[in-house]
Enzyme design. Structure first.
Site, PDB file in Angstrom:
ATOM      1  N   ARG A  28       5.481 -54.660  -3.807  1.00  0.00           N
ATOM      2  CA  ARG A  28       4.895 -53.645  -2.913  1.00  0.00           C
ATOM      3  C   ARG A  28       5.323 -53.894  -1.468  1.00  0.00           C
ATOM      4  O   ARG A  28       4.536 -53.790  -0.527  1.00  0.00           O
ATOM      5  CB  ARG A  28       3.363 -53.633  -2.981  1.00  0.00           C
ATOM      6  CG  ARG A  28       2.686 -53.291  -4.305  1.00  0.00           C
ATOM      7  CD  ARG A  28       3.053 -51.927  -4.828  1.00  0.00           C
ATOM      8  NE  ARG A  28       4.288 -52.015  -5.582  1.00  0.00           N
ATOM      9  CZ  ARG A  28       4.392 -52.460  -6.837  1.00  0.00           C
ATOM     10  NH1 ARG A  28       3.327 -52.821  -7.470  1.00  0.00           N
ATOM     11  NH2 ARG A  28       5.542 -52.518  -7.450  1.00  0.00           N
ATOM     12  N   SER A  83      -4.117 -48.256  -6.028  1.00  0.00           N
ATOM     13  CA  SER A  83      -4.706 -49.575  -5.755  1.00  0.00           C
ATOM     14  C   SER A  83      -4.907 -49.710  -4.252  1.00  0.00           C
ATOM     15  O   SER A  83      -3.968 -49.494  -3.483  1.00  0.00           O
ATOM     16  CB  SER A  83      -3.770 -50.682  -6.233  1.00  0.00           C
ATOM     17  OG  SER A  83      -3.591 -50.580  -7.616  1.00  0.00           O
ATOM     18  N   GLU A 119      -3.106 -51.994   0.439  1.00  0.00           N
ATOM     19  CA  GLU A 119      -1.800 -51.461   0.030  1.00  0.00           C
ATOM     20  C   GLU A 119      -1.453 -50.165   0.778  1.00  0.00           C
ATOM     21  O   GLU A 119      -0.320 -49.992   1.209  1.00  0.00           O
ATOM     22  CB  GLU A 119      -1.794 -51.229  -1.487  1.00  0.00           C
ATOM     23  CG  GLU A 119      -0.425 -50.828  -1.991  1.00  0.00           C
ATOM     24  CD  GLU A 119      -0.429 -50.469  -3.470  1.00  0.00           C
ATOM     25  OE1 GLU A 119      -0.677 -51.365  -4.295  1.00  0.00           O
ATOM     26  OE2 GLU A 119      -0.176 -49.300  -3.786  1.00  0.00           O
TER      27      GLU A 119
HETATM   28  C1  LIG Z   1      -3.785 -42.093  -7.975  1.00  0.00           C
HETATM   29  C2  LIG Z   1      -2.697 -42.939  -7.386  1.00  0.00           C
HETATM   30  C3  LIG Z   1      -1.987 -43.843  -8.172  1.00  0.00           C
HETATM   31  C4  LIG Z   1      -0.964 -44.630  -7.624  1.00  0.00           C
HETATM   32  N1  LIG Z   1      -0.297 -45.506  -8.445  1.00  0.00           N
HETATM   33  C5  LIG Z   1       0.696 -46.270  -7.938  1.00  0.00           C
HETATM   34  C6  LIG Z   1       1.408 -47.193  -8.775  1.00  0.00           C
HETATM   35  O1  LIG Z   1       1.162 -47.289  -9.968  1.00  0.00           O
HETATM   36  N2  LIG Z   1       2.385 -47.949  -8.224  1.00  0.00           N
HETATM   37  C7  LIG Z   1       2.705 -47.836  -6.898  1.00  0.00           C
HETATM   38  O2  LIG Z   1       3.615 -48.561  -6.449  1.00  0.00           O
HETATM   39  N3  LIG Z   1       2.067 -46.981  -6.073  1.00  0.00           N
HETATM   40  C8  LIG Z   1       1.062 -46.193  -6.557  1.00  0.00           C
HETATM   41  N4  LIG Z   1       0.382 -45.330  -5.748  1.00  0.00           N
HETATM   42  C9  LIG Z   1       0.722 -45.263  -4.333  1.00  0.00           C
HETATM   43  C10 LIG Z   1       1.671 -44.095  -3.965  1.00  0.00           C
HETATM   44  O3  LIG Z   1       1.720 -43.133  -4.950  1.00  0.00           O
HETATM   45  C11 LIG Z   1       3.100 -44.572  -3.710  1.00  0.00           C
HETATM   46  O4  LIG Z   1       3.087 -45.537  -2.693  1.00  0.00           O
HETATM   47  C12 LIG Z   1       4.030 -43.427  -3.284  1.00  0.00           C
HETATM   48  O5  LIG Z   1       5.350 -43.912  -3.183  1.00  0.00           O
HETATM   49  C13 LIG Z   1       3.617 -42.798  -1.962  1.00  0.00           C
HETATM   50  O6  LIG Z   1       4.394 -41.625  -1.782  1.00  0.00           O
HETATM   51  P1  LIG Z   1       3.979 -40.542  -0.705  1.00  0.00           P
HETATM   52  O7  LIG Z   1       5.130 -39.615  -0.548  1.00  0.00           O
HETATM   53  O8  LIG Z   1       2.681 -39.924  -1.050  1.00  0.00           O
HETATM   54  O9  LIG Z   1       3.841 -41.479   0.589  1.00  0.00           O
HETATM   55  P2  LIG Z   1       3.050 -41.231   1.951  1.00  0.00           P
HETATM   56  O10 LIG Z   1       1.628 -41.630   1.796  1.00  0.00           O
HETATM   57  O11 LIG Z   1       3.337 -39.885   2.491  1.00  0.00           O
HETATM   58  O12 LIG Z   1       3.790 -42.311   2.857  1.00  0.00           O
HETATM   59  C14 LIG Z   1       3.635 -43.692   2.622  1.00  0.00           C
HETATM   60  C15 LIG Z   1       4.369 -44.466   3.732  1.00  0.00           C
HETATM   61  O13 LIG Z   1       5.761 -44.244   3.630  1.00  0.00           O
HETATM   62  C16 LIG Z   1       6.265 -43.658   4.830  1.00  0.00           C
HETATM   63  N5  LIG Z   1       7.243 -42.660   4.417  1.00  0.00           N
HETATM   64  C17 LIG Z   1       7.023 -41.553   3.662  1.00  0.00           C
HETATM   65  N6  LIG Z   1       8.192 -40.884   3.475  1.00  0.00           N
HETATM   66  C18 LIG Z   1       9.149 -41.588   4.126  1.00  0.00           C
HETATM   67  C19 LIG Z   1      10.563 -41.410   4.316  1.00  0.00           C
HETATM   68  N7  LIG Z   1      11.233 -40.353   3.817  1.00  0.00           N
HETATM   69  N8  LIG Z   1      11.232 -42.333   5.085  1.00  0.00           N
HETATM   70  C20 LIG Z   1      10.585 -43.402   5.615  1.00  0.00           C
HETATM   71  N9  LIG Z   1       9.264 -43.619   5.471  1.00  0.00           N
HETATM   72  C21 LIG Z   1       8.559 -42.727   4.726  1.00  0.00           C
HETATM   73  C22 LIG Z   1       5.064 -43.047   5.521  1.00  0.00           C
HETATM   74  O14 LIG Z   1       5.261 -42.971   6.930  1.00  0.00           O
HETATM   75  C23 LIG Z   1       3.970 -44.017   5.135  1.00  0.00           C
HETATM   76  O15 LIG Z   1       4.012 -45.146   5.987  1.00  0.00           O
HETATM   77  C24 LIG Z   1      -0.643 -44.519  -6.262  1.00  0.00           C
HETATM   78  C25 LIG Z   1      -1.364 -43.611  -5.451  1.00  0.00           C
HETATM   79  C26 LIG Z   1      -2.375 -42.832  -6.000  1.00  0.00           C
HETATM   80  C27 LIG Z   1      -3.112 -41.858  -5.135  1.00  0.00           C
END
Ligand SMILES: Cc1cc2nc3c(=O)[nH]c(=O)nc-3n(C[C@H](O)[C@H](O)[C@H](O)COP(=O)(O)OP(=O)(O)OC[C@H]3O[C@@H](n4cnc5c(N)ncnc54)[C@H](O)[C@@H]3O)c2cc1C
Length: 373
Positions: free
Chosen positions: A154, A242, A365
């Protein structure tokens, strides 16, 4: 999580060039701004975000012609705003193996390298070739190989503060791995299953390969049973996944924990525990700390530490709209009317309890803005 206040201003980028132009314009203003993909790993304070928010809304998937690739592999370029799970679904459909166990993770492709998403024995780092990165120092796009990204559990250099925008990600997946079945003909199969709970859900031994679609559907069912698939009707999924990472400590420190504390040696035999609950740890394969190597780093179960510190599934402070998921100790959830402060208050209580009880500092996280733990 459906908490938090509004952004001062929202800017949307729908193409790669727009994403570059808007990001450079914002950097030139020298004000603080926030880049947002799907927002699933981001929690913003009730006061909102006091600056512009740039939404990544690009999409697209193409095969890259790479003469260095061996036979049986395919290199894909995925734009940052492409929905992650739609990508997994398409890869499974087309018979490309390597991300099937990452089914159902919310969010967009560009955020996937930020915390090196992982679940059920697969991690993005297993298949990430490179990213196209718009550097906040130079304002120029450049290619960064996966090896330059410091990808860990992570974690990445992006999570650690490298400023810029991921414009696209390149993955190398296995193509044409086929299992010949007398009844249904050749079927694309997964990589080796490395996660005990997934192996047992599919009904095979660890290390087996099974049809890609079987892995995807087993993972989606397992995730849904833990509230880890977004579902508007299920408050247990109104979370950021998480909320805490599993702490990594020395084997020496881990030995001082009470008997029964699950520990997972880091390295080749690593078992990915990011989505395990206490019950699953109890039912899973126990891995003992190797006596011979006191410097071995081990991963603890944040879920176990939280439960043992007196915070069970479903726990809720009086008057608060936030609660621990009824299905998963690691997920802090919004029961319908939570504020960001409710989420922060519960998270702070958990951090304090675990620190007092075990001397372990839990690290959140999700990315928190305006919320102090
Ligand atoms: C129900 C649920 C289950 C989940 N299960 C998992 C799991 O099993 N494993 C896991 O690893 N994660 C899990 N996650 C966490 C999450 O889904 C991941 O971290 C996912 O990659 C986040 O994507 P997002 O586009 O929503 O990110 P955002 O929340 O929009 O962004 C996260 C971070 O990344 C940055 N960011 C976003 N896009 C970019 C880009 N293009 N360039 C640079 N920085 C960027 C943002 O500024 C922020 O700091 C879960 C979340 C939820 C709600």
């Amino acid at each position: 999580m459906r908490v938090g206040g509004p952004a001062d201003r929202i800017i949307t980028a729908s193409t790669r060039d727009e994403l570059i132009d808007r990001a450079v314009e914002l950097w030139e203003t020298r004000e603080d701004w926030l880049l947002l993909g799907g927002g699933s790993n981001t929690v913003v304070a009730d006061e909102g975000y006091p600056g512009p928010v740039l939404l990544v809304r690009t999409s697209g998937l193409e095969i890259v012609d790479d003469p260095e690739l061996g036979a049986g592999s395919v290199r894909l370029r995925v734009q940052a705003g492409h929905d992650w799970d739609a990508l997994v679904a398409e890869c499974v459909e087309r018979g490309w193996a390597g991300i099937e166990a990452l089914s159902g993770i919310p969010g967009l492709a560009g955020a996937a390298p930020v915390q090196n998403i992982g679940a059920y024995g697969q991690e993005l780092s297993d298949v990430l070739h490179s990213i196209e990165f718009l550097d906040a120092e130079t304002y120029e796009p450049r290619r960064m190989l996966a090896a330059e990204l410091g990808l860990g559990y992570r974690d990445s250099v992006l999570k650690q503060g490298l400023q810029g925008v991921v414009l696209s990600i390149d993955l190398v997946l296995a193509d044409a791995a086929v299992l010949t079945s007398a009844s249904s003909g050749p079927v694309p199969v997964s990589g080796r299953i490395r996660f005990p709970q997934l192996a047992s859900a599919v009904g095979v031994e660890l290390g087996s390969r099974v049809p890609l679609a079987v892995v995807r559907s087993a993972v989606l069912s397992l995730r849904a049973s833990k509230g880890m698939v977004l579902d508007a009707e299920d408050h247990d999924s109104w979370s950021a996944g998480s909320f805490f990472t599993n702490p990594i400590v020395s084997a020496h420190f881990a030995r001082a924990l009470p008997a029964g504390a699950p520990t997972f040696p880091l390295g080749e035999q690593e078992v990915e525990p990011a989505v395990l609950s206490l019950d699953e740890f109890n039912a899973g394969v126990p891995v003992s700390i190797p006596e011979a190597n006191p410097d071995q780093r081990v991963k603890l179960s944040a879920a176990w530490l939280i439960e043992q510190s007196g915070v069970p599934k479903g726990f809720r402070l009086p008057g608060s709209g936030a609660a621990i998921s009824s299905k998963h100790t690691l997920a802090i959830t919004n029961r319908g009317a939570a504020t960001a402060e409710d989420i922060g208050e519960l998270a702070r209580l958990i951090v304090q309890r675990v620190q007092q009880e075990f001397g372990v500092l839990l690290v959140p996280e999700p990315n928190l803005y305006g919320i102090e733990l």
